[in-house]
Design a protein around this motif. Structure first.
Motif, PDB file in Angstrom:
ATOM      1  N   LEU A  80      26.543 -22.816   0.356  1.00  0.00           N
ATOM      2  CA  LEU A  80      27.301 -22.011   1.313  1.00  0.00           C
ATOM      3  C   LEU A  80      26.847 -22.243   2.751  1.00  0.00           C
ATOM      4  CD1 LEU A  80      27.491 -18.659  -0.681  1.00  0.00           C
ATOM      5  CD2 LEU A  80      29.400 -20.210  -0.224  1.00  0.00           C
ATOM      6  N   VAL A  81      25.618 -22.699   2.934  1.00  0.00           N
ATOM      7  CA  VAL A  81      25.141 -23.029   4.285  1.00  0.00           C
ATOM      8  C   VAL A  81      26.081 -24.041   4.930  1.00  0.00           C
ATOM      9  CG1 VAL A  81      23.282 -24.175   5.577  1.00  0.00           C
ATOM     10  CG2 VAL A  81      22.730 -22.445   3.846  1.00  0.00           C
ATOM     11  N   TRP A  82      26.616 -24.956   4.129  1.00  0.00           N
ATOM     12  CA  TRP A  82      27.581 -25.937   4.640  1.00  0.00           C
ATOM     13  C   TRP A  82      29.011 -25.416   4.529  1.00  0.00           C
ATOM     14  CZ3 TRP A  82      31.861 -28.897   4.016  1.00  0.00           C
ATOM     15  CH2 TRP A  82      31.998 -30.014   4.843  1.00  0.00           C
ATOM     16  N   LEU A  99      26.591 -19.233  12.117  1.00  0.00           N
ATOM     17  CA  LEU A  99      27.109 -18.933  10.787  1.00  0.00           C
ATOM     18  C   LEU A  99      26.107 -19.325   9.703  1.00  0.00           C
ATOM     19  CD1 LEU A  99      30.785 -20.073  11.384  1.00  0.00           C
ATOM     20  CD2 LEU A  99      30.107 -17.767  10.676  1.00  0.00           C
ATOM     21  N   MET A 100      25.460 -20.468   9.873  1.00  0.00           N
ATOM     22  CA  MET A 100      24.436 -20.880   8.915  1.00  0.00           C
ATOM     23  C   MET A 100      23.302 -19.862   8.857  1.00  0.00           C
ATOM     24  SD  MET A 100      24.058 -25.017   9.388  1.00  0.00           S
ATOM     25  CE  MET A 100      25.254 -26.152   8.683  1.00  0.00           C
ATOM     26  N   ALA A 101      22.906 -19.344  10.024  1.00  0.00           N
ATOM     27  CA  ALA A 101      21.827 -18.357  10.067  1.00  0.00           C
ATOM     28  C   ALA A 101      22.213 -17.097   9.300  1.00  0.00           C
ATOM     29  CB  ALA A 101      21.491 -18.017  11.512  1.00  0.00           C
ATOM     30  N   GLU A 102      23.492 -16.712   9.358  1.00  0.00           N
ATOM     31  CA  GLU A 102      23.930 -15.541   8.604  1.00  0.00           C
ATOM     32  C   GLU A 102      23.931 -15.820   7.103  1.00  0.00           C
ATOM     33  OE1 GLU A 102      26.558 -13.019  11.820  1.00  0.00           O
ATOM     34  OE2 GLU A 102      27.462 -13.596   9.909  1.00  0.00           O
ATOM     35  N   VAL A 103      24.285 -17.023   6.694  1.00  0.00           N
ATOM     36  CA  VAL A 103      24.198 -17.375   5.274  1.00  0.00           C
ATOM     37  C   VAL A 103      22.754 -17.268   4.798  1.00  0.00           C
ATOM     38  CG1 VAL A 103      24.553 -19.170   3.536  1.00  0.00           C
ATOM     39  CG2 VAL A 103      26.221 -18.881   5.378  1.00  0.00           C
ATOM     40  N   VAL A 104      21.825 -17.769   5.598  1.00  0.00           N
ATOM     41  CA  VAL A 104      20.400 -17.685   5.262  1.00  0.00           C
ATOM     42  C   VAL A 104      19.974 -16.225   5.128  1.00  0.00           C
ATOM     43  CG1 VAL A 104      18.068 -18.158   6.118  1.00  0.00           C
ATOM     44  CG2 VAL A 104      19.841 -19.920   6.294  1.00  0.00           C
ATOM     45  N   ALA A 105      20.473 -15.375   6.027  1.00  0.00           N
ATOM     46  CA  ALA A 105      20.137 -13.953   5.972  1.00  0.00           C
ATOM     47  C   ALA A 105      20.715 -13.304   4.718  1.00  0.00           C
ATOM     48  CB  ALA A 105      20.661 -13.248   7.217  1.00  0.00           C
ATOM     49  N   VAL A 115      18.354 -26.199   6.576  1.00  0.00           N
ATOM     50  CA  VAL A 115      19.479 -26.002   7.499  1.00  0.00           C
ATOM     51  C   VAL A 115      19.592 -27.181   8.452  1.00  0.00           C
ATOM     52  CG1 VAL A 115      20.365 -24.554   9.371  1.00  0.00           C
ATOM     53  CG2 VAL A 115      19.339 -23.496   7.344  1.00  0.00           C
ATOM     54  N   GLN A 116      18.476 -27.637   8.989  1.00  0.00           N
ATOM     55  CA  GLN A 116      18.496 -28.763   9.906  1.00  0.00           C
ATOM     56  C   GLN A 116      18.994 -30.025   9.217  1.00  0.00           C
ATOM     57  OE1 GLN A 116      17.838 -28.516  13.292  1.00  0.00           O
ATOM     58  NE2 GLN A 116      18.782 -30.547  13.250  1.00  0.00           N
ATOM     59  N   ASN A 117      18.631 -30.198   7.951  1.00  0.00           N
ATOM     60  CA  ASN A 117      19.101 -31.350   7.194  1.00  0.00           C
ATOM     61  C   ASN A 117      20.616 -31.320   7.039  1.00  0.00           C
ATOM     62  OD1 ASN A 117      18.784 -33.733   5.517  1.00  0.00           O
ATOM     63  ND2 ASN A 117      19.156 -32.405   3.764  1.00  0.00           N
ATOM     64  N   MET A 118      21.188 -30.124   6.802  1.00  0.00           N
ATOM     65  CA  MET A 118      22.639 -29.996   6.707  1.00  0.00           C
ATOM     66  C   MET A 118      23.301 -30.389   8.027  1.00  0.00           C
ATOM     67  SD  MET A 118      23.715 -28.967   3.664  1.00  0.00           S
ATOM     68  CE  MET A 118      22.545 -30.215   3.093  1.00  0.00           C
ATOM     69  N   LEU A 119      22.733 -29.950   9.122  1.00  0.00           N
ATOM     70  CA  LEU A 119      23.279 -30.298  10.437  1.00  0.00           C
ATOM     71  C   LEU A 119      23.178 -31.805  10.692  1.00  0.00           C
ATOM     72  CD1 LEU A 119      21.699 -27.354  12.447  1.00  0.00           C
ATOM     73  CD2 LEU A 119      24.156 -27.692  12.083  1.00  0.00           C
ATOM     74  N   ASP A 120      22.024 -32.373  10.382  1.00  0.00           N
ATOM     75  CA  ASP A 120      21.815 -33.799  10.630  1.00  0.00           C
ATOM     76  C   ASP A 120      22.744 -34.656   9.768  1.00  0.00           C
ATOM     77  OD1 ASP A 120      19.826 -33.143  12.417  1.00  0.00           O
ATOM     78  OD2 ASP A 120      18.181 -33.526  11.022  1.00  0.00           O
ATOM     79  N   ARG A 121      22.890 -34.288   8.504  1.00  0.00           N
ATOM     80  CA  ARG A 121      23.749 -35.063   7.602  1.00  0.00           C
ATOM     81  C   ARG A 121      25.211 -34.989   8.042  1.00  0.00           C
ATOM     82  NH1 ARG A 121      22.235 -33.470   1.487  1.00  0.00           N
ATOM     83  NH2 ARG A 121      23.932 -34.935   1.072  1.00  0.00           N
ATOM     84  N   THR A 122      25.617 -33.815   8.507  1.00  0.00           N
ATOM     85  CA  THR A 122      27.007 -33.666   8.936  1.00  0.00           C
ATOM     86  C   THR A 122      27.257 -34.428  10.225  1.00  0.00           C
ATOM     87  OG1 THR A 122      26.989 -31.466   7.930  1.00  0.00           O
ATOM     88  CG2 THR A 122      28.858 -32.001   9.345  1.00  0.00           C
ATOM     89  N   ALA A 123      26.280 -34.445  11.116  1.00  0.00           N
ATOM     90  CA  ALA A 123      26.427 -35.190  12.363  1.00  0.00           C
ATOM     91  C   ALA A 123      26.575 -36.688  12.103  1.00  0.00           C
ATOM     92  CB  ALA A 123      25.228 -34.925  13.272  1.00  0.00           C
ATOM     93  N   LYS A 124      25.931 -37.180  11.041  1.00  0.00           N
ATOM     94  CA  LYS A 124      25.997 -38.605  10.695  1.00  0.00           C
ATOM     95  C   LYS A 124      27.189 -38.940   9.804  1.00  0.00           C
ATOM     96  CE  LYS A 124      20.936 -38.946  10.827  1.00  0.00           C
ATOM     97  NZ  LYS A 124      19.718 -39.079   9.989  1.00  0.00           N
TER      98      LYS A 124
END
Length: 322
Positions: free
Chosen positions: A203-205, A236-242, A256-265
């Motif tokens: 759900l983070v993604w 939104l990701m921070a709220e999923v984590v919460a 979370v950072q890995n999700m951001l990095d993978r999506t950016a690439k």
């Protein structure tokens, strides 16, 4: 492009039923058949085309064609299988009571390859909680024509055993067996001891990218390229984590950072929810956004950004359908 009309290579005796042969079922089922497994595909609108012409998979790993597949319009015509994979959208889950039992062996297992939270509960009511495994698919794939799947990026699946209370169930022998089959087809598998944690991680993604892609009419690359929308994704990701933390499921900042990095690439990608919206299909709003929102709020966690996203999606979905 290679053609694979027959089974070869794999020595697994397990049979697979793919309930739904869109992007997900067509891609994963096609890979399993190419690896030599016994796979049976349930289709609707594409049945005539696929039964006559097979499946075409365009993939970053190499294109291939399955000139002959086991295609069916009705589960009553399908053989009973060891693993029944649900690759339908959750908006079609009202059909599952009629679909699952005719095609599932007495000692078989249902593999829930769907997005969202709490979806295994409904499946367990039909087949029993001891016969359900959850699967989280990290894949970019679209159906571009009848029987024609385009795989763009990623392909891994995370598997987790379901329990009625979502307590961690550990890694079981049947999880390893299914993993072996998928790995023989070139699909990386992550075995999760905790299905609930794996669902929240997905759900983070799913919540930010699926939701914002519809509301803002944007691909993933567009959401990541703009500073304002990237900030919104992160909020939104921070709220999923919460939300996950309220259930003692802790998602690390590095995840979370890995999700951001993978999506950016990632290659420019139109999410499944955006495709459904553009085709005026019902959106998976409840499974992906509504269910986790209600669970978190009932447990006392306020998720204002996700609540706003949910209400916007409900409005757009109803307008789009009406």
């Amino acid at each position: 492009m290679e053609s694979y009309p027959d089974r070869h290579n794999c020595h697994s005796e397990r049979s697979y039923a793919m309930l739904g042969t869109g992007a997900l079922g067509g891609y994963y089922g096609g890979c399993l058949q190419k690896a030599g497994l016994d796979v049976h595909f349930l289709l609707r609108s594409d049945y005539n085309h696929v039964s006559q012409s097979g499946l075409v998979i365009e993939s970053t790993d190499g294109d291939f064609t399955l000139s002959q597949v086991n295609a069916y319009q009705d589960v009553k015509d399908m053989p009973r299988c060891d693993v029944v994979a649900i690759a339908l959208k959750t908006t079609q889950n009202h059909l599952l009571p009629d679909l699952l039992l005719p095609v599932l062996k007495d000692d078989g297992v249902v593999l829930v390859l769907q997005n969202g939270l709490g979806i295994e509960d409904a499946v367990a009511e039909i087949v029993g909680s001891h016969r359900v495994i959850g699967g989280m698919c990290f894949v970019c794939a679209n159906k571009v024509a009848p029987g024609h799947i385009r795989h763009l990026d990623y392909k891994a699946i995370s598997l987790g055993e379901y329990t009625a209370d979502y307590h961690p169930a550990g890694i079981t022998a049947r999880m390893r067996q299914i993993a072996t089959d998928f790995e023989s087809a070139g699909i990386p598998i992550d075995l999760s001891e905790d299905l609930l944690l794996a669902r929240w991680q997905k759900l983070v993604w799913n919540i930010p990218y699926n939701g914002l892609s519809v509301i803002l009419n944007a691909r993933t690359d567009e959401l990541m390229a703009n500073a304002s929308t990237r900030a919104l994704v992160e909020e939104l990701m921070a709220e999923v984590v919460a939300g996950a933390a309220r259930f003692d499921r802790h998602i690390s900042s590095s995840f979370v950072q890995n999700m951001l990095d993978r999506t950016a690439k990632m290659k420019p990608y139109k999410t499944s929810m955006k495709i459904d919206y553009d085709l005026q299909r019902p959106l998976e709003v409840e499974a992906i956004v509504g269910s986790p929102l209600r669970l978190a709020e009932a447990a006392g966690t306020n998720l204002p950004q996700i609540r706003t996203l949910y209400r916007q999606l409900k409005f757009l979905d109803r307008k789009n359908q009406g």
